[in-house]
Write a protein that holds these residues in place. Structure first.
Motif, PDB file in Angstrom:
ATOM      1  N   GLU A  54       0.814  -1.208   0.000  1.00  0.00           N
ATOM      2  CA  GLU A  54       0.000   0.000   0.000  1.00  0.00           C
ATOM      3  C   GLU A  54       0.852   1.263   0.000  1.00  0.00           C
ATOM      4  N   GLU A  55       2.017   1.195   0.610  1.00  0.00           N
ATOM      5  CA  GLU A  55       2.925   2.331   0.609  1.00  0.00           C
ATOM      6  C   GLU A  55       4.357   1.848   0.756  1.00  0.00           C
ATOM      7  N   LEU A  56       5.268   2.683   0.322  1.00  0.00           N
ATOM      8  CA  LEU A  56       6.682   2.352   0.391  1.00  0.00           C
ATOM      9  C   LEU A  56       7.281   2.962   1.653  1.00  0.00           C
ATOM     10  N   PRO A  57       8.120   2.208   2.366  1.00  0.00           N
ATOM     11  CA  PRO A  57       8.733   2.764   3.577  1.00  0.00           C
ATOM     12  C   PRO A  57       9.670   3.918   3.249  1.00  0.00           C
ATOM     13  N   ASP A  58       9.725   4.890   4.148  1.00  0.00           N
ATOM     14  CA  ASP A  58      10.584   6.054   3.926  1.00  0.00           C
ATOM     15  C   ASP A  58      12.048   5.666   3.765  1.00  0.00           C
ATOM     16  N   LYS A  64      -2.303  -2.542  -7.130  1.00  0.00           N
ATOM     17  CA  LYS A  64      -3.653  -1.980  -7.076  1.00  0.00           C
ATOM     18  C   LYS A  64      -3.930  -1.223  -5.782  1.00  0.00           C
ATOM     19  N   ARG A  65      -3.089  -1.411  -4.766  1.00  0.00           N
ATOM     20  CA  ARG A  65      -3.331  -0.733  -3.492  1.00  0.00           C
ATOM     21  C   ARG A  65      -2.418   0.476  -3.283  1.00  0.00           C
ATOM     22  N   LEU A  66      -1.558   0.708  -4.233  1.00  0.00           N
ATOM     23  CA  LEU A  66      -0.634   1.832  -4.127  1.00  0.00           C
ATOM     24  C   LEU A  66      -1.214   3.011  -4.900  1.00  0.00           C
ATOM     25  N   SER A  67      -1.592   4.065  -4.183  1.00  0.00           N
ATOM     26  CA  SER A  67      -2.243   5.201  -4.831  1.00  0.00           C
ATOM     27  C   SER A  67      -1.314   6.380  -5.070  1.00  0.00           C
ATOM     28  N   ARG A  68      -0.158   6.380  -4.414  1.00  0.00           N
ATOM     29  CA  ARG A  68       0.741   7.528  -4.566  1.00  0.00           C
ATOM     30  C   ARG A  68       2.189   7.107  -4.351  1.00  0.00           C
ATOM     31  N   LEU A  69       3.079   7.940  -4.825  1.00  0.00           N
ATOM     32  CA  LEU A  69       4.498   7.802  -4.537  1.00  0.00           C
ATOM     33  C   LEU A  69       4.881   8.911  -3.559  1.00  0.00           C
ATOM     34  N   PRO A  70       5.734   8.644  -2.592  1.00  0.00           N
ATOM     35  CA  PRO A  70       6.128   9.671  -1.629  1.00  0.00           C
ATOM     36  C   PRO A  70       7.074  10.695  -2.261  1.00  0.00           C
ATOM     37  N   GLU A  71       7.125  11.884  -1.655  1.00  0.00           N
ATOM     38  CA  GLU A  71       7.969  12.959  -2.165  1.00  0.00           C
ATOM     39  C   GLU A  71       9.454  12.599  -2.117  1.00  0.00           C
ATOM     40  N   SER A  96      -1.141   0.283 -12.361  1.00  0.00           N
ATOM     41  CA  SER A  96      -1.319   0.484 -10.925  1.00  0.00           C
ATOM     42  C   SER A  96      -2.465   1.472 -10.695  1.00  0.00           C
ATOM     43  N   LYS A  97      -2.798   1.723  -9.438  1.00  0.00           N
ATOM     44  CA  LYS A  97      -3.892   2.630  -9.086  1.00  0.00           C
ATOM     45  C   LYS A  97      -3.363   4.008  -8.690  1.00  0.00           C
ATOM     46  N   VAL A  98      -2.137   4.318  -9.063  1.00  0.00           N
ATOM     47  CA  VAL A  98      -1.573   5.608  -8.687  1.00  0.00           C
ATOM     48  C   VAL A  98      -2.448   6.747  -9.221  1.00  0.00           C
ATOM     49  N   ASP A 157       6.907   4.556 -17.100  1.00  0.00           N
ATOM     50  CA  ASP A 157       5.819   3.760 -17.685  1.00  0.00           C
ATOM     51  C   ASP A 157       4.558   3.950 -16.860  1.00  0.00           C
ATOM     52  N   LEU A 158       3.563   4.619 -17.458  1.00  0.00           N
ATOM     53  CA  LEU A 158       2.295   4.900 -16.797  1.00  0.00           C
ATOM     54  C   LEU A 158       1.127   4.295 -17.574  1.00  0.00           C
ATOM     55  N   ALA A 159       1.425   3.319 -18.427  1.00  0.00           N
ATOM     56  CA  ALA A 159       0.370   2.689 -19.229  1.00  0.00           C
ATOM     57  C   ALA A 159      -0.672   2.040 -18.327  1.00  0.00           C
ATOM     58  N   GLY A 160      -1.935   2.259 -18.647  1.00  0.00           N
ATOM     59  CA  GLY A 160      -3.024   1.626 -17.903  1.00  0.00           C
ATOM     60  C   GLY A 160      -3.302   2.253 -16.553  1.00  0.00           C
ATOM     61  N   CYS A 161      -2.672   3.383 -16.233  1.00  0.00           N
ATOM     62  CA  CYS A 161      -2.935   4.066 -14.955  1.00  0.00           C
ATOM     63  C   CYS A 161      -4.220   4.885 -15.110  1.00  0.00           C
ATOM     64  N   GLU A 162      -5.341   4.228 -14.983  1.00  0.00           N
ATOM     65  CA  GLU A 162      -6.620   4.861 -15.291  1.00  0.00           C
ATOM     66  C   GLU A 162      -7.075   5.865 -14.239  1.00  0.00           C
TER      67      GLU A 162
END
Length: 773
Positions: free
Chosen positions: A660-664, A681-688, A704-706, A723-728
Motif C-alpha cells: 500500500e505504501e513504500l517505507p521512507d 492496485k493498493r498503491l495510490s501515490r508515490l512519496p515525495e 497500478s492505481k496511482v 511507464d504509466l500505461a493503464g494508470c486509469e
C-alpha cells in the motif's frame, strides 16, 4: 573455457587488492602474503594459454586448472568478506563508540570485534597462500610455456573452396533461390556508382553458410551472369595481402610474387576493369572497416551488376562491410536432417540394414535440432557403428561425452567463442546453467552477470554503467549468432528474451562441465565435486536438500523452482555460504527464514511468483544485495523498515502485490536504478522522497492505481523510462516533467492524462514522443 573464468576472477582480485592493499597490510598483518598472492597469480596467468590448450588431452592439467579456479573463487570470497565486514563495522561504529571516560588502553566492544574479524581474515589469507604454493609446485612439474594468445594457438578452420556436390546438400533450395535473386538483381543507379553491392549470409557456426555460398557459386544462372567468379577463404585474421594475392592468382590462374599491397590492388583493378564479377569472401570475422576499405575501393572498377558475397557469423561484420541484403540462415527441418543423416550414415549399407536402423536414426536426427554440421558429424559417427544397440548408445549418450563430437563439432563453435573477450566468454559460458530450451529474460540475465562480478571494471566510476555494459555484451553475443528465438518488446527496440540452440548449449556445457550443472529429469543426486553453479528447474521433480549436501558450500548460483517450506530449511540457507545468485521462483513457502541474512555474498535474490507474505528483518543485513525481485508475490503487503540498509540495491520489483505504501527508508537507496510497481492496485501515490533517488533510471507504474505523481519526480535527472500505461486513475503529470533531460520514453497509453501543458505537448523525450490515448 577455464582460462576465461580464471582471468576474470583474477582481474577482480587484482582490483580488490590494489584498492584495499593498505588496509589489508596494516589491519591484517599479511603484507608478505598479499604480495605473494599477486606474484603467484601473475605467474599462473602467463601459462594459462598453454595449460588450456593441453587440458583437452591431459586430464591432470584439466584438474590443475579446476583447482586454480576453485582457489580463485575462495580467495574472492575472503576479500569480499573482509571488505563487507569492514564497511559494516564502519557504519555501526558511532553506535558502539567508547564513552569519554574510557582510557586509551581499554578497547571498545567495537574494537574487539574488529580485531577478531581481522585475525580471522588473516588466517584465511595465509591458508590460501599456502594452497597456492602447492598449486605452483604442480605447475612446475608440467613445464608449461609462457605464451601470449595468437591466432596460431586457436583452432584453425580448414580453408574452404568453391567446390561442392549439389546433390549432397539438403534443405537449402529456398535459401539458394533467395540469395541468387539478390545477386542477379538489376542495380539502382546510385548503388551502382558506389561499387559492387555486398550481399551477406550470416548464421551460427555449423549452420551451413559456406555450403550455401558454394551452392550459389556453382549455379548455372550465376555462371552465365558473371564474367569472373572468384572465391577467397578469408578466416581470421583478415589479411589484406593474402586476400589481394588470392584474387590476383584466382583470375590469372598463376602465382604472383608481388609483395606490396598497393601494387596488388592496382593489379586487381587492371584485371577486373570493365568486367562484371562475383567475389565470394568466405568466413569473414574482422569488424575493422579500415582493413576492408582499401580492398573495397579497388573493386569499384567492375561493371554495374558486380557483386560481393560475404559469409560471416556476425551481423556486425556484415553491416560494417556495407551489406545491402542480409540473409539469415535458419535451421533445416527434421525431415531434411534425417535425409542428410541417412545419406551419410547408410553409405555402403544394404537395404535391410537401413530399414532396421531407420526409427532410431530418425530420433537421432531430431536430436541434432536442425543444425547441418551436427547432422553431418552424427552421420559420420553412425556410419562406423553397425548394430542397432550401438546406434541406441549414441542416442542415449550426452553429446559432449563423445570424443568424435568434441573433435569435429565443438572446434567450429570454439572459433566463435575464442573471438570473445574474457568477460564475454564468462557471460556466454554461464548460460550453461539454464536448462535446454529455457527462455532467458535478458534483463534478468544481465543482473545475474552483475551478481557474479562479470561486469565490474577497474574504474569505480563505471559501476553505475553495469546494466548498459551487460546489454552491450548480450548484443555482441547475439551478433555472433550464439542466441536464437529472439523476442522484442512491442516497440521492436529491445530484445526481451532469447534461447540457446541445443548444440550451442551443449558447447557451453562442454566448456564448463564440472562447474555449471542443470539437473535433468532422472538425476537423483548431484555428485560434481567442484560445482559452483546449479539449476534445479524444469525437472518435474522436487528438490531434495540431501541430494546437494556435498556441493552446497561452493555454490555461487542456485536456482530452484517450487521449493516447499519443508525444503527451505535454515540448514539449507546456512549451507549456501558462497552463493551470489539465489533463484527461488514460484516457491511455495510463506515466510523466508531469518538465516537468509547470513548470506554475506548474496547479490541477487529472485522470489518472483512465490507465496511469500513477508520478508524477515534479517534480509536487511545483505549488504551486497543488488537485485530484489518480488514481482508477482500477490501475498506480500509490506517491506521491512530497515530496507534502507541495502545500499548496493539497484533493482526492486514489487509488481502485482498488496503493498500500500513504500517505507521512507527506501530514500536511502542511493544506488537504486529500477523501481517496478506494475499492477500494484493498493498503491495510490508515490512519496515525495523519491526525488532523493538520484540514480533512478526506470519507474514502472503501469496498471497500478496511482492517482498522482509527486512533484519531486521532476528532479530525477537520470530518469530514462516512466511507464504509466493503464494508470486509469492518473489524470495529469507534474509541471516540469518536460525538464527531465534524459527521459527517453513516457508511456501514457490507457491513462486519463488528456490535458498536457503547452511545453509538455511540444516536448519529445529523448527523441521518442510521449504516448497517450
Amino acid at each position: 573455457m577455464t582460462d576465461a573464468v580464471i582471468s576474470g576472477v583474477a582481474d577482480q582480485l587484482f582490483f580488490i587488492i590494489k584498492d584495499q592493499v593498505q588496509g589489508l597490510r596494516t589491519a591484517l598483518g599479511v603484507e608478505k602474503e598479499i604480495q605473494n598472492l599477486s606474484s603467484k597469480l601473475n605467474k599462473i596467468r602467463e601459462v594459462l594459454d598453454d595449460a588450456e590448450r593441453r587440458s583437452f588431452k591431459e586430464k591432470g592439467v584439466k584438474l590443475w586448472l579446476e583447482e586454480i579456479q576453485d582457489l580463485c573463487y575462495e580467495m574472492e570470497n575472503v576479500l569480499d568478506e573482509w571488505i563487507t565486514r569492514t564497511l559494516r563495522q564502519q557504519i555501526k561504529r558511532p553506535e558502539v563508540a567508547a564513552p569519554e571516560s574510557c582510557t586509551p588502553f581499554l578497547p571498545s566492544c567495537f574494537h574487539l570485534k574488529r580485531v577478531v574479524m581481522h585475525r580471522d581474515i588473516a588466517k584465511k589469507v595465509k591458508k590460501l597462500d599456502s594452497r597456492l604454493d602447492q598449486i605452483m609446485k604442480v605447475k612446475d612439474l608440467y613445464n608449461f610455456v609462457a605464451v601470449t594468445h595468437t591466432c596460431d594457438q586457436a583452432p584453425k578452420r580448414v580453408a574452404t573452396t568453391s567446390f561442392v556436390d549439389a546433390s549432397e546438400i539438403q534443405g537449402r533450395d529456398i535459401d539458394a533461390r533467395d540469395v541468387i535473386r539478390e545477386l542477379v538483381k538489376k542495380d539502382d543507379g546510385e548503388e551502382a556508382r558506389n561499387g559492387p553491392l555486398v550481399i551477406s549470409i550470416v548464421g551460427t557456426g555449423g549452420i551451413g553458410k559456406t555450403t550455401l555460398a558454394q551452392l550459389v557459386y556453382g549455379d548455372e544462372q550465376i555462371k552465365t551472369r558473371f564474367d569472373e567468379r572468384l572465391w577467397v577463404c578469408v578466416s581470421d585474421p583478415f589479411d589484406e595481402m593474402k586476400i589481394a594475392k588470392a584474387i590476383v592468382e584466382s583470375t590469372t590462374k598463376s602465382s604472383t610474387d608481388l609483395s606490396q599491397l598497393q601494387v596488388l590492388l592496382e593489379k586487381i583493378q587492371s584485371i577486373l576493369f570493365d568486367k562484371r564479377f562475383l567475389l565470394v569472401l568466405d568466413d569473414v570475422w574482422t569488424e575493422q572497416s579500415e582493413k576492408w576499405e582499401p580492398l573495397k575501393n579497388s573493386l569499384k572498377v567492375g561493371l554495374p551488376g558486380s557483386r560481393i558475397l560475404v559469409t560471416s557469423r556476425s551481423e556486425r561484420v556484415a553491416r560494417m562491410m556495407g551489406s545491402v541484403y542480409l540473409h539469415r540462415m535458419e535451421l533445416i527441418s527434421d525431415l531434411d536432417a534425417w535425409l542428410l543423416l541417412s545419406r551419410i550414415a547408410f553409405s555402403g549399407r544394404g537395404e535391410m540394414d537401413c530399414e532396421k536402423l531407420k526409427d532410431i536414426g530418425q530420433k537421432i536426427a531430431q536430436k541434432c535440432r536442425g543444425l547441418p554440421l551436427a547432422v553431418k558429424v552424427m552421420g559420420s559417427l553412425l556410419r562406423c557403428k553397425d548394430t542397432e544397440e550401438k546406434w541406441q548408445d549414441v542416442f542415449d549418450s550426452k553429446i559432449w561425452e563423445m570424443e568424435e563430437v568434441e573433435t569435429y563439432l565443438f572446434p567450429h563453435l570454439y572459433l566463435s567463442y575464442d573471438d570473445l573477450t574474457p568477460k564475454m566468454k564468462q557471460c556466454f559460458s554461464y548460460c550453461a546453467v539454464f536448462p535446454k530450451d529455457y527462455e532467458i529474460e535478458v534483463d534478468k540475465l544481465v543482473r545475474i552477470w552483475m551478481a557474479q562480478g562479470y561486469l565490474t571494471t577497474t574504474n569505480g566510476s563505471d559501476q553505475n554503467q553495469m546494466e548498459l555494459k551487460g546489454r552491450e555484451v548480450f548484443e555482441n553475443l547475439v551478433m555472433r549468432s550464439l542466441f536464437q528465438d529472439l523476442k522484442k518488446d512491442y516497440k521492436e527496440s529491445n530484445i526481451i528474451s532469447c534461447k540457446m540452440h541445443d548444440i550451442v548449449h551443449d558447447f557451453a556445457e562442454f566448456l564448463t562441465k564440472n562447474e555449471r550443472y542443470s539437473v535433468g529429469q532422472h538425476e537423483d543426486k548431484v555428485r560434481i565435486e567442484n560445482l559452483h553453479h546449479l539449476s534445479w528447474q524444469k525437472t518435474g521433480r522436487p528438490m531434495d536438500p540431501a541430494s546437494i549436501c556435498d556441493v552446497i558450500g561452493k555454490l555461487r548460483s542456485f536456482f530452484v523452482e517450487e521449493l516447499s517450506p519443508e525444503q527451505l530449511t535454515p540448514d539449507l540457507l546456512n549451507g549456501l555460504k558462497s552463493v551470489r545468485t539465489l533463484g527461488l521462483h514460484r516457491c511455495k513457502f510463506h515466510k523466508l527464514p531469518k538465516e537468509i541474512g547470513n548470506l554475506l555474498h548474496l547479490r541477487y535474490i529472485d522470489l518472483s511468483d512465490s507465496n511469500v507474505e513477508e520478508l524477515p528483518d534479517a534480509i536487511c543485513f545483505l549488504d551486497n544485495l543488488q537485485t530484489l525481485d518480488l514481482g508477482g508475490c500477490e501475498c506480500l503487503s509490506k517491506l521491512p523498515e530497515g530496507i534502507g540498509n541495502l545500499r548496493h540495491l539497484r533493482y526492486i520489483d514489487l509488481s502485482w502485490n498488496k503493498v500500500e505504501e513504500l517505507p521512507d527508508a527506501i530514500c536511502s537507496l542511493d544506488n537504486l536504478q529500477t523501481l517496478k510497481l506494475r499492477g500494484c492496485k493498493r498503491l495510490s501515490r508515490l512519496p515525495e522522497w523519491i526525488g532523493n533517488l538520484c540514480h533512478l533510471r526506470c519507474i514502472d507504474l503501469s496498471w497500478s492505481k496511482v492517482e498522482k505523481l509527486p512533484d519531486a519526480i521532476c528532479s530525477l535527472n537520470n530518469l530514462q523510462i516512466l511507464d504509466l500505461a493503464g494508470c486509469e486513475c492518473l489524470s495529469k503529470l507534474p509541471v516540469g516533467t518536460e525538464n527531465l533531460r534524459h527521459l527517453k520514453c513516457i508511456d501514457l497509453n490507457g491513462s486519463k492524462v488528456d490535458e498536457l501543458s503547452q511545453s509538455q505537448c511540444n516536448h519529445e523525450w529523448g527523441g521518442t514522443a510521449h504516448q497517450q490515448n
